[in-house]
Design a protein around this motif. Structure first.
Motif, PDB file in Angstrom:
ATOM      1  N   ARG A 155      49.486  63.178   0.208  1.00 50.93           N
ATOM      2  CA  ARG A 155      48.141  63.748   0.063  1.00 50.93           C
ATOM      3  C   ARG A 155      47.415  63.822   1.397  1.00 50.93           C
ATOM      4  O   ARG A 155      46.459  64.581   1.521  1.00 50.93           O
ATOM      5  N   GLU A 156      47.840  63.056   2.364  1.00 48.96           N
ATOM      6  CA  GLU A 156      47.161  63.098   3.662  1.00 48.96           C
ATOM      7  C   GLU A 156      47.388  64.423   4.368  1.00 48.96           C
ATOM      8  O   GLU A 156      46.674  64.764   5.308  1.00 48.96           O
ATOM      9  N   ASN A 157      48.379  65.178   3.924  1.00 50.20           N
ATOM     10  CA  ASN A 157      48.658  66.494   4.503  1.00 50.20           C
ATOM     11  C   ASN A 157      48.242  67.623   3.565  1.00 50.20           C
ATOM     12  O   ASN A 157      48.726  68.749   3.680  1.00 50.20           O
ATOM     13  N   PHE A 159      44.848  69.688   1.806  1.00 47.38           N
ATOM     14  CA  PHE A 159      43.428  69.977   1.985  1.00 47.38           C
ATOM     15  C   PHE A 159      42.901  70.751   0.784  1.00 47.38           C
ATOM     16  O   PHE A 159      43.611  71.552   0.188  1.00 47.38           O
ATOM     17  N   SER A 172      37.726  64.352  -2.230  1.00 51.27           N
ATOM     18  CA  SER A 172      37.606  62.940  -1.856  1.00 51.27           C
ATOM     19  C   SER A 172      38.159  62.029  -2.943  1.00 51.27           C
ATOM     20  O   SER A 172      38.869  61.053  -2.659  1.00 51.27           O
ATOM     21  N   LEU A 176      42.170  63.714  -0.718  1.00 50.43           N
ATOM     22  CA  LEU A 176      42.469  64.871   0.126  1.00 50.43           C
ATOM     23  C   LEU A 176      41.371  65.044   1.166  1.00 50.43           C
ATOM     24  O   LEU A 176      40.227  64.644   0.963  1.00 50.43           O
ATOM     25  N   ARG A 177      41.701  65.690   2.275  1.00 50.40           N
ATOM     26  CA  ARG A 177      40.681  66.132   3.201  1.00 50.40           C
ATOM     27  C   ARG A 177      40.125  67.477   2.720  1.00 50.40           C
ATOM     28  O   ARG A 177      40.765  68.167   1.916  1.00 50.40           O
ATOM     29  N   SER A 178      38.932  67.819   3.183  1.00 49.79           N
ATOM     30  CA  SER A 178      38.270  69.017   2.670  1.00 49.79           C
ATOM     31  C   SER A 178      37.755  69.897   3.787  1.00 49.79           C
ATOM     32  O   SER A 178      37.391  69.426   4.868  1.00 49.79           O
ATOM     33  N   LYS A 195      29.974  65.185   2.735  1.00 47.59           N
ATOM     34  CA  LYS A 195      30.964  64.719   3.711  1.00 47.59           C
ATOM     35  C   LYS A 195      32.235  65.560   3.752  1.00 47.59           C
ATOM     36  O   LYS A 195      33.363  65.035   3.727  1.00 47.59           O
ATOM     37  N   ASP A 197      35.117  67.310   5.544  1.00 49.13           N
ATOM     38  CA  ASP A 197      35.742  66.948   6.820  1.00 49.13           C
ATOM     39  C   ASP A 197      35.549  68.023   7.874  1.00 49.13           C
ATOM     40  O   ASP A 197      35.404  67.724   9.063  1.00 49.13           O
ATOM     41  N   TYR A 198      35.549  69.283   7.426  1.00 51.17           N
ATOM     42  CA  TYR A 198      35.319  70.413   8.328  1.00 51.17           C
ATOM     43  C   TYR A 198      34.440  71.410   7.590  1.00 51.17           C
ATOM     44  O   TYR A 198      34.471  71.496   6.349  1.00 51.17           O
TER      45      TYR A 198
END
Length: 213
Positions: A155-157, A159, A172, A176-178, A195, A197-198
């Protein structure tokens, strides 16, 4: 790398069809019709949440309004959308490098139809959405459903890309990153508060961001 895309306000501008569907529902139910500008801010979150929390309707009344909305949307509303400028080119480029999927709170059957109508379904390994019986409507639940169908290991890879707070919060909750986008129906303040991430202002900016990973 895997990228999950929201649909409304991220891939397609569907405001016209959604607002027309909501106006149809309020008109047919006999309820006071909100201003169109007020309705636009409710695009994104599940309608059950919008009707119960924002308008204060009961769950039964909310279900009735959703049924009325779908009367219009299945016949006309889902045809009243257009991909954002540059989105088809973005999907063509990034799908050749990464695995893409759709995770939307819109009923899955509608999401599939909309993407097919615009010739965009071919870019996605999986198109996941809500159920018509409301058993799966929260963005977090949709994301988990999509991840299960993609058989995601890391999941770290992965988005989540979207324009509203449920996309960021759901990402979140799922680890996952968002990436928040500003051409849809949310605001920079909303995405920043939750929050993301980008945050990207343009389709080209999103394309460059994805290709930078």
């Amino acid at each position: 790398m895997i990228f999950l895309f929201d649909l409304d306000g991220t891939i397609v501008d569907s405001a016209q069809g959604i607002i027309n569907g909501l106006l149809y529902a309020f008109n047919k139910s006999g309820d006071e019709i909100p201003e169109k500008g007020d309705l636009k801010k409710f695009i994104g979150p599940p309608f059950m949440d919008t009707f119960t929390k924002e308008f204060g309707f009961s769950k039964d009344k909310s279900k009735y309004l959703i049924e009325l909305f779908r009367e219009y949307y299945f016949e006309e509303g889902q045809l009243e959308s257009e991909p954002y400028e540059g989105m088809k080119e973005l999907l063509e480029i990034v799908s050749s490098k990464y695995k893409l999927a759709v995770a939307t709170s819109k009923p899955e059957v509608q999401a599939v139809e909309i993407l097919k109508n615009h010739g965009l379904d071919e870019y996605f390994h999986f198109i996941g959405g809500a159920t018509l019986d409301n058993s799966r409507i929260k963005k977090h639940d949709v994301i988990e459903y999509v991840l299960d169908n993609l058989d995601v290991n890391s999941r770290e890879n992965t988005f989540m890309i979207g324009d509203r707070y449920p996309d960021i919060v759901g990402a979140s909750m799922s680890g996952l990153r968002s990436i928040g986008v500003l051409w849809g129906y949310g605001t920079f303040e909303e995405l920043q508060f939750h929050k993301a991430d980008y945050i990207e202002e343009s389709v080209d900016g999103l394309k460059d961001r994805i290709l930078s990973f």
